[in-house]
Structures are given as C-alpha cells and as structure tokens.
Design a protein around this motif. Structure first.
Motif: not given
Length: 79
Positions: A8-12, A31-33, A59-62
């Motif tokens: 994703y971009t920083a904006g989602g 990123l607040g998401r 990429i999500s740390d998940v």
C-alpha cells in the motif's frame, strides 16, 4: 514474510504484492491503519519495494515474522 501480502501507499491505496519469503525493509512507521489476520493485528507498517515493481510502499508488520501485536518489529528502525 510468512505469507504473501498486498502493498500500500502511505495513504492506504493498494499498489501490488510482496511475495512470501525473504524480503528487505527500509524502516517502519505507525500509519494509523490497523491490519488484522487471524489472531495477529498491528498498526505498524514496514517500508519496502514490492514484487510488482512499486517502490517505497508499505506492508503490514502482521505479515513479517518476529513481532508482537501492535508493536514495532524489533531491530527495524522507525522511518
């Protein structure tokens, strides 16, 4: 990466894919998401270049081995 994930971009905005396996990451930031997969959840995202040719995406740390829920990955600097 323990599983293939969307970048994703920083904006989602969805951009491409990062494949499962060994990958490199520049840094990470909150990123607040929130991303959730099964019992794993995190608001931290790692910056990288994906396998679709996109640069400076997240990429999500998940999906990265080694961290705890809602915590930054140990050893990866904050952006």
């Amino acid at each position: 990466m323990w599983r293939t994930a969307t970048s994703y971009t920083a904006g989602g905005e969805p951009m491409g894919t990062l494949n499962q396996g060994l990958n490199y990451f520049y840094c990470q930031q909150n990123l607040g998401r929130r991303e959730t997969y099964g019992k794993w959840t995190n608001v931290w995202w790692a910056k990288t270049d994906d396998d679709s040719g996109n640069t400076n995406v997240f990429i999500s740390d998940v999906y990265i081995k080694g961290g705890d829920n809602d915590q930054p990955l140990p050893g990866l600097p904050v952006c």
